[in-house]
Design an enzyme around this catalytic site. Structure first.
Site, short mmCIF file in Angstrom:
data_model
loop_
_atom_site.label_atom_id
_atom_site.label_comp_id
_atom_site.label_asym_id
_atom_site.label_seq_id
_atom_site.Cartn_x
_atom_site.Cartn_y
_atom_site.Cartn_z
N LYS A 232 8.59 -10.80 -2.09
CA LYS A 232 8.47 -10.33 -0.72
C LYS A 232 8.92 -11.36 0.32
O LYS A 232 9.51 -10.99 1.34
CB LYS A 232 7.04 -9.81 -0.47
CG LYS A 232 6.72 -8.55 -1.30
CD LYS A 232 7.77 -7.52 -1.11
CE LYS A 232 7.79 -6.23 -1.87
NZ LYS A 232 6.92 -5.81 -2.88
N MET A 274 1.94 1.67 -4.54
CA MET A 274 0.99 2.57 -5.21
C MET A 274 1.17 4.04 -4.82
O MET A 274 0.21 4.78 -4.72
CB MET A 274 -0.45 2.13 -4.94
CG MET A 274 -0.72 0.69 -5.31
SD MET A 274 -2.42 0.21 -5.18
CE MET A 274 -3.00 0.56 -6.81
N CYS A 275 2.40 4.44 -4.59
CA CYS A 275 2.66 5.84 -4.27
C CYS A 275 3.64 6.44 -5.26
O CYS A 275 4.34 7.40 -4.95
CB CYS A 275 3.20 5.97 -2.85
SG CYS A 275 1.99 5.55 -1.61
N LYS A 277 6.19 4.79 -6.95
CA LYS A 277 7.55 4.23 -6.97
C LYS A 277 7.94 3.77 -8.39
O LYS A 277 8.95 4.19 -8.93
CB LYS A 277 7.59 3.07 -5.99
CG LYS A 277 8.94 2.53 -5.70
CD LYS A 277 8.85 1.68 -4.44
CE LYS A 277 9.81 0.55 -4.45
NZ LYS A 277 9.26 -0.69 -3.90
N ASP A 292 11.65 -2.27 -7.34
CA ASP A 292 11.03 -2.72 -6.08
C ASP A 292 11.99 -2.94 -4.92
O ASP A 292 11.78 -2.39 -3.85
CB ASP A 292 10.21 -3.99 -6.34
CG ASP A 292 9.18 -4.25 -5.26
OD1 ASP A 292 8.76 -3.30 -4.59
OD2 ASP A 292 8.78 -5.42 -5.08
N ARG A 390 -1.82 -6.29 -12.24
CA ARG A 390 -0.37 -6.10 -12.46
C ARG A 390 0.10 -6.69 -13.78
O ARG A 390 -0.59 -7.49 -14.41
CB ARG A 390 0.40 -6.73 -11.31
CG ARG A 390 0.11 -5.99 -10.01
CD ARG A 390 1.11 -6.25 -8.94
NE ARG A 390 0.81 -5.43 -7.77
CZ ARG A 390 1.65 -4.53 -7.27
NH1 ARG A 390 2.83 -4.32 -7.80
NH2 ARG A 390 1.31 -3.83 -6.19
N ARG A 421 2.26 9.04 0.58
CA ARG A 421 1.02 9.65 0.13
C ARG A 421 0.55 10.56 1.26
O ARG A 421 -0.10 10.10 2.21
CB ARG A 421 0.02 8.51 -0.14
CG ARG A 421 -1.16 8.86 -0.99
CD ARG A 421 -1.95 7.61 -1.29
NE ARG A 421 -1.48 6.94 -2.49
CZ ARG A 421 -1.95 7.18 -3.72
NH1 ARG A 421 -2.95 8.04 -3.88
NH2 ARG A 421 -1.46 6.55 -4.75
C1 SPV Z 1 4.18 -4.13 -3.26
O1 SPV Z 1 2.99 -4.21 -2.91
O2 SPV Z 1 5.02 -3.50 -2.62
C2 SPV Z 1 4.61 -4.79 -4.48
C3 SPV Z 1 3.76 -5.82 -5.02
O3 SPV Z 1 5.69 -4.54 -4.95
S1 SPV Z 1 3.80 -7.23 -4.04
O4 SPV Z 1 4.55 -8.23 -4.75
O5 SPV Z 1 2.44 -7.63 -3.84
O6 SPV Z 1 4.44 -6.92 -2.79
MN MN Z 2 6.94 -3.57 -3.42
#
Ligand code: SPV
Ligand code: MN
Length: 625
Positions: A232, A274-275, A277, A292, A390, A421
């Site tokens: 991220k 969590m939708c 993907k 991702d 995870r 969602r």
């Molecule tokens: C997300 O939350 O969109 C993820 C996991 O892919 S994280 O690395 O925590 O962002």
């Molecule tokens: Mn992500």
């Protein structure tokens, strides 16, 4: 050339590491490394090349430092993050902005000088007693127009190990590029650890992003979304870089969907965490390229995409043989996998919520010793595994990996999907009328209920434009304009779709089965090639019943009834009108640089809905259209 700089820390580096760094002839790299070694003051340093030996060393250190616990299956390990360090920390994630720069009210920002001073103060001597790892990695495939070289500094062997699994190594690429390397920089320190080997000083957890210097700082946290630089943090830098250079970085999976005559069509999909993907990207029978983040470029008039990663950091909750057989099989085979924040059972196995019906009575998890019914100090019941538990593994462990996942030219983008969602408004699948209509009504208007992927309350409907708001490094309006322009410059525009796997009836029951998404994918694939027609509604183009009936039979061997179709694809006019009002209000009040076209397109959509309501009523049966 810069050798003097490196000489000053030659003793600290040791001969071997010194030689490894010296082989990369890049003064900016030397400056960077020296600055943060001096500031953070590690006990020792390890420079990681692309060799297997170096890779093994990091893996070994993660176990020795007790940041990972080996499990029964060879290659499998378990990592815990602190009890209050289980997700991305939005509150303490901020962009450093120079005087006169403003990212708008939706993006967390801090004055550059103040932020830099604060983070550097936190980082002072933060690595005391720790080993520092310096890694060279690539965002996107190496040897490609997409490649962005990256340097990661971290004192967490777990973070370093995760990055080796998730990204292509690029030490050799740096050697090759020499002074020409234009790279992203990430500096992470987990800070002091407690007796459970988790970050102790959570109140000093910070993720500060500097898009001018392309550097991200992360401190006093271990959770991957906060710490893994190329995930991220790099995503945020790449959004800004792409906007300046004319390409896109999106919160999207990439997958190949098969159509008639062995045709493969690539679809990209943006959904908030969590939708669905990852589970969409992994459906049985189709091919995964990434789950991702995608970078998309206009190459000779065609949109082409690469996965920034070569692994997945996937959610475990609910994963079992039935819900995701492909991931299940990978998780049950030998190979390098890090399980994080699951339950370690008494027989040395791991358990996560939804793995099977038999819930263990006790074990060890992110809360320490755990037993069924355990509560935390606020009285909240602690489940066996954290909802955001995870698994980190290479895509190559998945049997449906697309052979082109590493293609330096990327894959052609046939369609883009936006999903959220949404319990009561959008139909399960719908095509937009064109690129701009799709960007505005499917992407920029996306709403979704909150989940456990971020700290805070769950189940609250939130504005989630393009599922990217948590990561946007440029003002929303500029980002939307950039997306519109990107499409306008393409000779062949991908189709844009909206999906909603979470539509409910009045009693709150889901209207679709989790596998129905397989049918929606096939329908979208056919639409991209104009192989099926659709029905025009005020909000887009929906499937005709006959096509879905055939596809449900072919794909799922299910008899899809007219009643199900009507219930799922009814145009819900009042809900759609309310949604437009909500979205318009947000853009009017909170997005000062909203392009006019957004209001125009939503206004037109509203008129179409009102007109249709006059003719057909509030809830429009698709057979009437
Ligand atoms: C997300 O939350 O969109 C993820 C996991 O892919 S994280 O690395 O925590 O962002
Ligand atoms: Mn992500």
């Amino acid at each position: 050339m810069g050798d003097d700089i490196l000489s000053s820390i030659r003793g600290r580096l040791g001969e071997e590491n010194y030689k490894k760094l010296r082989k990369i002839r890049n003064k900016r790299l030397y400056d960077f490394v020296v600055t943060y070694i001096e500031l953070m003051n590690p006990r020792s340093i390890f420079v990681c090349s692309d060799s297997d030996l170096d890779r093994d060393y990091i893996r070994k250190r993660a176990i020795e430092r007790k940041e990972e616990i080996p499990l029964k299956t060879p290659g499998h390990t378990l990592h815990f993050d602190g009890y209050y360090d289980q997700a991305r920390d939005k509150k303490n994630t901020k962009f450093l902005v120079s005087k006169g720069m403003d990212l708008g009210p939706n993006i967390n920002q801090i004055d550059r000088e103040i932020g830099e001073r604060e983070i550097h103060e936190i980082m002072k001597n933060i690595m005391k007693g720790h080993e520092m790892y310096i890694l060279f990695l690539s965002l996107g495939p190496t040897n490609s127009e997409f490649t962005i070289p990256c340097v990661q500094i971290t004192d967490s062997p777990y973070v370093a190990h995760s990055e080796q699994i998730l990204y292509r190594t690029a030490y050799d690429e740096f050697v090759k590029l020499g002074e020409g390397a234009d790279f992203f920089r990430f500096v992470h320190s987990e800070g002091e650890l407690d007796e459970n080997f988790v970050s102790k000083n959570i109140e000093k957890r910070r993720i500060y992003i500097d898009t001018e210097e392309n550097i991200v700082y992360s401190t006093n946290t271990q959770y991957g979304g906060n710490t893994i630089g190329l995930k991220k943090p790099a995503f945020r830098l790449a959004i800004n870089k792409g906007a300046n250079e004319g390409w896109l970085t999106e919160h999207m999976f990439i997958m190949g969907v098969s159509g008639p005559n062995n045709r493969i069509t690539y679809l990209l999909g943006a959904y908030p965490s969590m939708c669905g993907k990852t589970s969409t990207a992994m459906v049985v029978g189709e091919r995964i390229v990434g789950d991702d983040i995608a970078m998309i470029r206009n190459i000779d008039g065609e949109a082409r995409a690469v996965n920034t990663e070569k692994g997945i950091f996937g959610i475990l909750e609910g994963i079992n043989e039935k819900t995701n057989p492909i991931l299940w099989k990978a998780l049950n085979s030998k190979g390098e996998i890090i399980f994080s924040n699951v339950l370690l059972t008494e027989d040395g196995d791991v358990f996560w919520n939804g793995k099977s019906e038999k819930i263990p009575e006790r074990g060890r998890n992110h809360s320490g010793e755990w037993f069924l019914g355990k509560r935390d100090k606020d009285g909240n019941k602690i489940p066996p595994s954290h909802k955001n538990a995870r698994c980190t593994l290479e895509l190559s462990l998945l049997e449906n990996l697309d052979p082109r996942y590493n293609d330096p030219d990327g894959v052609p983008v046939g369609g883009i999907i936006y999903g959220g969602r949404d319990p009561d408004t959008s139909v399960p699948v719908e095509e937009s009328f064109n690129w701009v209509h799709g960007i505005i009504t499917k992407g920029a208007s996306l709403e979704s209920e909150t989940t456990a992927a971020t700290l805070g309350k769950e189940g609250v409907r939130k504005f989630q434009p393009m599922a990217i708001l948590d990561f946007l490094s440029i003002p929303i309006g500029r980002y939307i304009k950039h997306n519109i322009n990107f499409g306008e410059n393409l000779k062949k525009k991908p189709k844009i779709f909206g999906v909603n796997y979470f539509l409910k009836d009045k009693e709150g029951n889901y209207l679709n089965d989790i596998l129905d998404k397989k049918v929606w994918l096939k329908w979208m694939e056919l639409r991209i090639h104009n192989d099926v027609s659709g029905i025009k509604t005020p909000t887009g183009i929906i499937p005709a019943y006959e096509d879905l009936k055939r596809l449900f039979k072919e794909v799922l061997n299910k008899d899809y009834s007219k009643d199900d179709y009507i219930e799922q694809f009814t145009v819900r006019v009042p809900e759609n009108l309310r949604k437009i009002d909500r979205i318009v209000e947000i853009y009017k009040d909170k997005v000062p640089d909203t392009p006019d076209i957004l209001f125009k397109i939503l206004e037109k959509q509203k008129s179409r809905l009102i007109e249709a309501r006059e003719k057909f009523g509030d809830y429009i049966n698709p057979f009437e259209l």
